[in-house]
Structure formats: structure tokens, C-alpha cells
Design an enzyme around this catalytic site. Structure first.
Site, PDB file in Angstrom:
ATOM      1  N   HIS A 109       0.845  -1.197   0.000  1.00 41.46           N
ATOM      2  CA  HIS A 109       0.000   0.000   0.000  1.00 41.46           C
ATOM      3  C   HIS A 109       0.879   1.246   0.000  1.00 41.46           C
ATOM      4  CE1 HIS A 109      -3.782   1.862  -0.002  1.00 41.46           C
ATOM      5  NE2 HIS A 109      -4.434   1.043   0.801  1.00 41.46           N
ATOM      6  N   SER A 128       2.726   4.481   1.258  1.00 39.47           N
ATOM      7  CA  SER A 128       3.439   4.560   2.543  1.00 39.47           C
ATOM      8  C   SER A 128       2.752   5.461   3.569  1.00 39.47           C
ATOM      9  CB  SER A 128       4.866   5.049   2.308  1.00 39.47           C
ATOM     10  OG  SER A 128       5.562   4.084   1.567  1.00 39.47           O
ATOM     11  N   GLU A 178      -3.919   0.738 -13.542  1.00 34.88           N
ATOM     12  CA  GLU A 178      -4.975   1.746 -13.402  1.00 34.88           C
ATOM     13  C   GLU A 178      -4.283   3.032 -13.000  1.00 34.88           C
ATOM     14  OE1 GLU A 178      -7.902   1.157 -14.252  1.00 34.88           O
ATOM     15  OE2 GLU A 178      -8.317  -0.959 -13.932  1.00 34.88           O
ATOM     16  N   CYS A 182      -8.843   9.577  -9.454  1.00 34.61           N
ATOM     17  CA  CYS A 182      -8.391   9.368 -10.837  1.00 34.61           C
ATOM     18  C   CYS A 182      -9.518   9.652 -11.798  1.00 34.61           C
ATOM     19  CB  CYS A 182      -7.896   7.933 -11.005  1.00 34.61           C
ATOM     20  SG  CYS A 182      -9.079   6.708 -10.458  1.00 34.61           S
ATOM     21  N   GLU A 211      -2.365  16.052 -15.103  1.00 35.13           N
ATOM     22  CA  GLU A 211      -3.462  15.733 -14.194  1.00 35.13           C
ATOM     23  C   GLU A 211      -3.375  16.699 -13.015  1.00 35.13           C
ATOM     24  OE1 GLU A 211      -3.056  11.907 -12.245  1.00 35.13           O
ATOM     25  OE2 GLU A 211      -5.210  11.821 -11.880  1.00 35.13           O
TER      26      GLU A 211
HETATM   27  P1  NAP Z   1       1.870   6.964  -6.639  1.00 35.68           P
HETATM   28  O1  NAP Z   1       2.851   7.890  -6.092  1.00 35.68           O
HETATM   29  O2  NAP Z   1       2.124   6.355  -7.950  1.00 35.68           O
HETATM   30  O3  NAP Z   1       1.669   5.831  -5.528  1.00 35.68           O
HETATM   31  C1  NAP Z   1       0.848   4.722  -5.760  1.00 35.68           C
HETATM   32  C2  NAP Z   1       1.529   3.486  -5.224  1.00 35.68           C
HETATM   33  O4  NAP Z   1       2.668   3.211  -6.030  1.00 35.68           O
HETATM   34  C3  NAP Z   1       2.051   3.632  -3.810  1.00 35.68           C
HETATM   35  O5  NAP Z   1       1.912   2.411  -3.144  1.00 35.68           O
HETATM   36  C4  NAP Z   1       3.507   3.978  -4.019  1.00 35.68           C
HETATM   37  O6  NAP Z   1       4.315   3.625  -2.932  1.00 35.68           O
HETATM   38  C5  NAP Z   1       3.834   3.126  -5.206  1.00 35.68           C
HETATM   39  N1  NAP Z   1       4.945   3.599  -6.017  1.00 35.68           N
HETATM   40  C6  NAP Z   1       5.216   4.864  -6.377  1.00 35.68           C
HETATM   41  N2  NAP Z   1       6.279   4.893  -7.188  1.00 35.68           N
HETATM   42  C7  NAP Z   1       6.694   3.608  -7.326  1.00 35.68           C
HETATM   43  C8  NAP Z   1       7.746   2.991  -8.040  1.00 35.68           C
HETATM   44  N3  NAP Z   1       8.584   3.683  -8.794  1.00 35.68           N
HETATM   45  N4  NAP Z   1       7.878   1.647  -7.953  1.00 35.68           N
HETATM   46  C9  NAP Z   1       7.023   0.933  -7.225  1.00 35.68           C
HETATM   47  N5  NAP Z   1       6.006   1.453  -6.528  1.00 35.68           N
HETATM   48  C10 NAP Z   1       5.837   2.782  -6.585  1.00 35.68           C
HETATM   49  O7  NAP Z   1       0.450   7.609  -6.782  1.00 35.68           O
HETATM   50  P2  NAP Z   1      -0.332   8.445  -5.692  1.00 35.68           P
HETATM   51  O8  NAP Z   1       0.205   9.812  -5.664  1.00 35.68           O
HETATM   52  O9  NAP Z   1      -0.370   7.680  -4.431  1.00 35.68           O
HETATM   53  O10 NAP Z   1      -1.815   8.424  -6.311  1.00 35.68           O
HETATM   54  C11 NAP Z   1      -2.202   9.336  -7.227  1.00 35.68           C
HETATM   55  C12 NAP Z   1      -2.222   8.792  -8.637  1.00 35.68           C
HETATM   56  O11 NAP Z   1      -2.927   7.565  -8.707  1.00 35.68           O
HETATM   57  C13 NAP Z   1      -2.960   9.723  -9.559  1.00 35.68           C
HETATM   58  O12 NAP Z   1      -2.305   9.804 -10.792  1.00 35.68           O
HETATM   59  C14 NAP Z   1      -4.303   9.048  -9.715  1.00 35.68           C
HETATM   60  O13 NAP Z   1      -5.005   9.446 -10.856  1.00 35.68           O
HETATM   61  C15 NAP Z   1      -3.911   7.624  -9.729  1.00 35.68           C
HETATM   62  N6  NAP Z   1      -5.040   6.758  -9.406  1.00 35.68           N
HETATM   63  C16 NAP Z   1      -5.570   5.982 -10.379  1.00 35.68           C
HETATM   64  C17 NAP Z   1      -6.683   5.189 -10.110  1.00 35.68           C
HETATM   65  C18 NAP Z   1      -7.311   4.317 -11.159  1.00 35.68           C
HETATM   66  O14 NAP Z   1      -8.110   3.448 -10.799  1.00 35.68           O
HETATM   67  N7  NAP Z   1      -7.017   4.498 -12.425  1.00 35.68           N
HETATM   68  C19 NAP Z   1      -7.234   5.209  -8.838  1.00 35.68           C
HETATM   69  C20 NAP Z   1      -6.661   6.027  -7.864  1.00 35.68           C
HETATM   70  C21 NAP Z   1      -5.564   6.789  -8.168  1.00 35.68           C
HETATM   71  P3  NAP Z   1       4.860   4.714  -1.893  1.00 35.68           P
HETATM   72  O15 NAP Z   1       3.682   5.359  -1.275  1.00 35.68           O
HETATM   73  O16 NAP Z   1       5.652   3.892  -0.957  1.00 35.68           O
HETATM   74  O17 NAP Z   1       5.667   5.668  -2.721  1.00 35.68           O
END
Ligand code: NAP
Length: 471
Positions: free
Chosen positions: A172, A174, A245, A279, A376
Site C-alpha cells: 500500500h 506509505s 490503473e 483518478c 493531471e
Molecule cells: P503513486 O505515487 O504512484 O503511488 C501509488 C503506489 O505506487 C504507492 O503504493 C507507491 O508507494 C507506489 N509507487 C510509487 N512509485 C513507485 C515505483 N517507482 N515503484 C514501485 N512502486 C511505486 O500515486 P499516488 O500519488 O499515491 O496516487 C495518485 C495517482 O494515482 C494519480 O495519478 C491518480 O489518478 C492515480 N489513481 C488511479 C486510479 C485508477 O483506478 N485508475 C485510482 C486512484 C488513483 P509509496 O507510497 O511507498 O511511494
């Protein structure tokens, strides 16, 4: 609930702090030690052995466990919701609704999942005695999940996973560790065998090692494009399937025949729910020029009336953004647009701390050189565009690298059909905002990702679609 231990040992520290920080105040509530290599190994091994026996359970046994988990979550709904609010700042009323939705999706797949996975005869001519498809489980699936709907995103993945007979490893975000542990705890209390659903308390830097492990067979990512790209390339290298997603910049198109009152009310909610961090939020409002003055005026009025404040207060409609980086990013995007000539028809200013609040804002006069035009915007900021007709509306809507969902408002059936045919999006909602329903496929095209969640299409993503041919 789970025993939520905290500690400050530095021995196993990895780059990403795993902690709950209340976004309304910036106060750190709890810090967690990330799982070390030994603990990750223990959990991977448990996932493997759990899969070995769980895959042999019947659909009815799985459904019973899912119903039990729904009951556990339903019973604890207030505590689970409050934890989400404290960890990522969503208004508590919305957090409670999220919990109830999760209870519903577990029950939905408990009831309907088996039928979606039943053997499927093929009415083909290749086999003399016939052929059919079996949908079989494939093994432990890694789920990399975001904080924005910290329960729903996980349960939306978990409910089909449980029914298929796969097992789940959750990594999940962090900043929502307590919610992550609450889900594991609920699964155990429901009676799922140990190892069927596990939380890995790790930062993104540990994902590569977990995904490259032979015991993990696939990964699903809900999150940013960067996370998706990184996980998909790791998976590609070891030939493992992924579902992505990712982000969106969904258009919300209003044509002259629309019910403007409903389109305003729904448009505001579609932009600001979850403090604008969804999203599938409506992010780009494309309004037919014949009604644009009226729509913008009514929209700005409604945005200005929103109650912004403490997310634990039941009257609050818009709380703080989940992270200070998120708040700064949105403020910078807005400032960039204003500095290049955009106009804020409401909001547009900064809110001084404590907490990571952003004023509900609507921007007009946007041009392609502004960041908000292409990026976005993950906060309560609506971008407005005008279209002279349906051709221009479609062109503007498709002028983005994203393709998650879209919402079109028109009573004209020919227009409805054109939008459904021509919008480059995984979903088109007509006279309604985008919502993730239990029975509908959810997912995007272009850089919003690939693959689907929910519905038979989503359920089958992580199955072995086995062809059986008999001569
Ligand atoms: P995020 O930074 O990409 O984080 C999402 C998950 O990915 C977290 O568990 C994060 O872990 C992990 N993560 C990040 N960078 C990573 C990497 N290089 N390698 C492996 N794991 C990695 O996104 P967010 O800021 O939490 O969420 C916002 C984004 O999610 C927006 O772009 C939103 O549109 C999108 N989203 C899409 C959907 C959909 O269903 N399409 C739904 C909700 C959100 P850490 O927290 O440990 O960094």
C-alpha cells in the site's frame, strides 16, 4: 483492530518513511518500521503455501469467507473510516461511504463471482467433441495501491482475487499503513487462512525484489503513471502480467440540451469529491459556447459555497490534500496558469497552514502552454474550456495523453452515440458522473493504463484462461 506497532529503530530503515500523518494538521500520528528482508521472505513463503491450499477451496467456501470479511468490516466501519480520514484527510462522511461500498463489493462477488468464472463452452467447429474455457487461479498477485481511496482500491482488487482463488500481497502507499494493516486484520478475523491476504509494509524501493521473486506471478498497480511504468517494466523483464490503473484528466462535456442544474451540481461533486484527489474526477470541463456563460457562473457560485475544513467534522465537504507535496504541486499548477493569463472564476488563492488545504478553484482562459492543460490536477481545481460544437468538444476531450473515463451531458441521442463512439476513454458516462460500479468494467486506455478491474472482464485478468479441446 490489528495491533498497530510503531518503532524508531534505524537498522532496517529504507528511503520511504511509512507513517500516518494527519493532513489537516501535519502531525505525525504513527510511524512504522518497514518489513525487513527476513519478514518479506517469510510473507512470500506464506503466500506460496497459502496459495497451494487456497486454490483447492470451492467457490462456496471462498464466498463464505468473503461474506464474513464484509461483516467484520461492516462492524468496524466507524473506526476504519476514521483511520482513513486521519491518514489521508478525506471527509469522514465520504470515508464511511467508502467502507460501506467495500462491504457491498465483497458481498457482490461472493454472490456473483462463481458464475463469472464458470467453465465456458465454445460453440466452435474445431473440436469434434467440443471445447471449453476454464478460468483458473494463477498464484500470488502483488497489488501496488494508492492512498486516495485506501480501502476501496484494495478491496476492489481483493474481492475478485479471493473468488478466483489467487492470494494477495498488498504494497500500500506509505502514508496509509494503518488502513493497510486493518485490511489484513479484517481478512484474518473473517477466517481467511493466513497468507491469503498479506500486507507488505515496504516502500516502492522494495517492489522490484518482490515482483522479481518467482513466487509472485503478476502485479496490479493503481497509481501514477510513473509507478505504473516502473512496475510494468520490471514485470515485463520477468514476463509477468500487469494491470495498470493510472491517472486521468477526464473530460466533463456539457451540450445545450443538457439539464444544466444537474450538470452543475454533479460537475462540482465530480471534481471535488475526495478533496479532488480521484483518478476518475471530472477535471476538464468542456462546455458548449451557447451555455458556457451560464454554466461557468453557476459552477463558480456552487464551488464558492463548499465547506472547506476539518475532515473529521461531518459538515466538511472538502478537506486537505493528503500530502504536503500534493498541496504544493496543485498550488504550483494553479499559479503557473494564472501567471500565463488564466482567470480564476472562483478560488485561485493559497490557504495558509496548518494543514494542506487548497481552495476549490475554477480556471478559465486556459492555453496549451499552461501545465493544467496537459497534466493531471490532483486537487479541487476545475479547468474550463469552450467548444463551438460537438466536433470541437470531442477534439478537445481527446487532446490528452490520458484516457480513463469521460462524462457527457446531452439529451440528444445522436450526440450521445457520437461521444460513445469517438471519445478516447475506457468509459463514457452519459448524463452521469463516473463512478466505479461493482458490475461494470473499470479501466482506461492511452496513458491511463490497460486491463480492467471488476465485472467478468476484470475478474478474468489474473486467471489462466485455459483452453480445453476434446476430439
Ligand atoms: P503513486 O505515487 O504512484 O503511488 C501509488 C503506489 O505506487 C504507492 O503504493 C507507491 O508507494 C507506489 N509507487 C510509487 N512509485 C513507485 C515505483 N517507482 N515503484 C514501485 N512502486 C511505486 O500515486 P499516488 O500519488 O499515491 O496516487 C495518485 C495517482 O494515482 C494519480 O495519478 C491518480 O489518478 C492515480 N489513481 C488511479 C486510479 C485508477 O483506478 N485508475 C485510482 C486512484 C488513483 P509509496 O507510497 O511507498 O511511494
Amino acid at each position: 483492530m490489528a495491533q498497530l506497532g510503531s518503532s524508531n529503530h534505524s537498522v532496517y530503515k529504507v528511503a520511504m518513511a511509512i507513517s500516518s500523518v494527519y493532513p489537516a494538521t501535519g502531525e505525525t500520528l504513527k510511524t512504522f518500521e518497514p518489513h525487513d528482508k527476513t519478514e518479506i521472505e517469510r510473507r512470500l513463503s506464506l503466500a506460496e503455501s497459502a496459495f497451494f491450499s487456497y486454490r483447492r477451496t470451492s467457490y462456496e467456501e471462498r464466498a463464505e469467507l468473503m461474506r464474513a470479511m464484509a461483516e467484520v468490516i461492516e462492524k468496524d466501519q466507524l473506526a476504519i473510516a476514521e483511520t482513513m480520514t486521519l491518514e489521508m484527510g478525506k471527509p469522514v462522511v465520504q470515508a464511511r461511504n467508502e467502507v460501506i461500498k467495500c462491504v457491498g463489493v465483497l458481498r457482490y462477488y461472493a454472490e456473483h463471482g462463481a458464475a463469472m468464472l464458470a467453465d465456458e463452452p465454445i460453440a466452435g467447429t474445431s473440436a469434434k467433441k467440443g471445447s471449453y474455457i476454464k478460468y483458473q487461479p494463477i498464484g500470488p498477485v502483488l497489488a501496488v495501491m494508492p492512498w486516495n481511496f485506501p480501502l476501496w482500491q484494495v478491496i476492489r482488487f481483493a474481492a475478485p482475487t479471493f473468488m478466483i482463488g489467487n492470494v494477495a500481497l498488498l504494497k500500500h502507499a506509505s502514508n496509509v499503513p494503518q488502513t493497510a494493516l486493518n485490511i489484513e486484520d479484517a481478512a484474518l478475523r473473517a477466517g481467511f487462512p493466513e497468507g491469503v491476504f498479506q500486507t507488505l509494509l515496504v516502500g516502492g524501493d522494495r517492489v522490484k525484489a518482490v515482483l522479481e521473486d518467482d513466487r509472485v506471478v503478476a502485479a496490479t498497480v493503481t497509481g501514477s503513471e510513473g509507478a505504473g511504468r516502473s512496475v510494468a517494466s520490471i514485470a515485463g523483464n520477468v514476463v509477468k502480467k500487469t494491470v495498470l490503473e493510472l491517472g486521468g484528466a477526464d473530460p466533463f462535456i456539457v451540450m445545450p440540451s443538457a439539464d444544466i442544474g444537474r450538470a452543475v451540481e454533479t460537475g462540482v461533486w465530480a471534481r471535488v469529491q475526495n478533496n479532488g484527489q480521484s483518478c476518475i474526477a471530472a477535471k476538464r470541463f468542456i462546455i458548449h459556447e451557447a451555455i458556457a456563460d451560464e454554466y461557468e457562473e453557476r459552477y463558480a457560485e456552487a464551488m464558492a459555497k463548499l465547506v472547506v475544513g476539518d475532515p473529521l467534522d461531518e459538515a466538511t465537504q472538502v478537506g486537505p490534500l493528503a500530502t504536503v507535496q500534493g498541496r504544493d504541486e496543485v498550488n504550483e499548477q494553479v499559479a503557473d496558469a494564472l501567471s500565463k493569463g488564466a482567470k480564476a472564476i472562483c478560488g485561485g488563492g493559497m490557504i495558509d497552514g496548518p494543514g494542506w488545504f487548497v481552495q476549490p478553484t475554477a480556471l478559465t482562459g486556459l492555453t496549451p502552454d499552461m501545465r493544467v492543460y496537459r497534466e493531471e490536477v490532483f486537487g479541487p481545481v476545475a479547468s474550463f474550456f469552450r467548444a463551438s460544437g460537438i466536433d470541437e468538444a470531442i477534439e478537445l476531450a481527446n487532446d490528452t495523453s490520458f484516457g480513463l473515463s469521460s462524462s457527457v451531458w446531452t439529451e440528444d441521442s445522436a450526440e450521445q452515440k457520437r461521444f460513445a463512439d469517438e471519445l478516447e476513454a475506457g468509459m463514457v458516462y452519459v448524463n452521469a458522473m463516473t463512478i466505479s460500479y461493482f458490475d461494470l468494467p473499470f479501466g482506461g486506455v492511452k496513458r491511463s493504463g490497460y486491463g480492467r478491474e471488476l465485472s467478468p472482464a476484470g475478474l478474468r485478468e489474473f486467471t489462466n484462461i485455459k483452453t480445453v479441446y476434446s476430439d
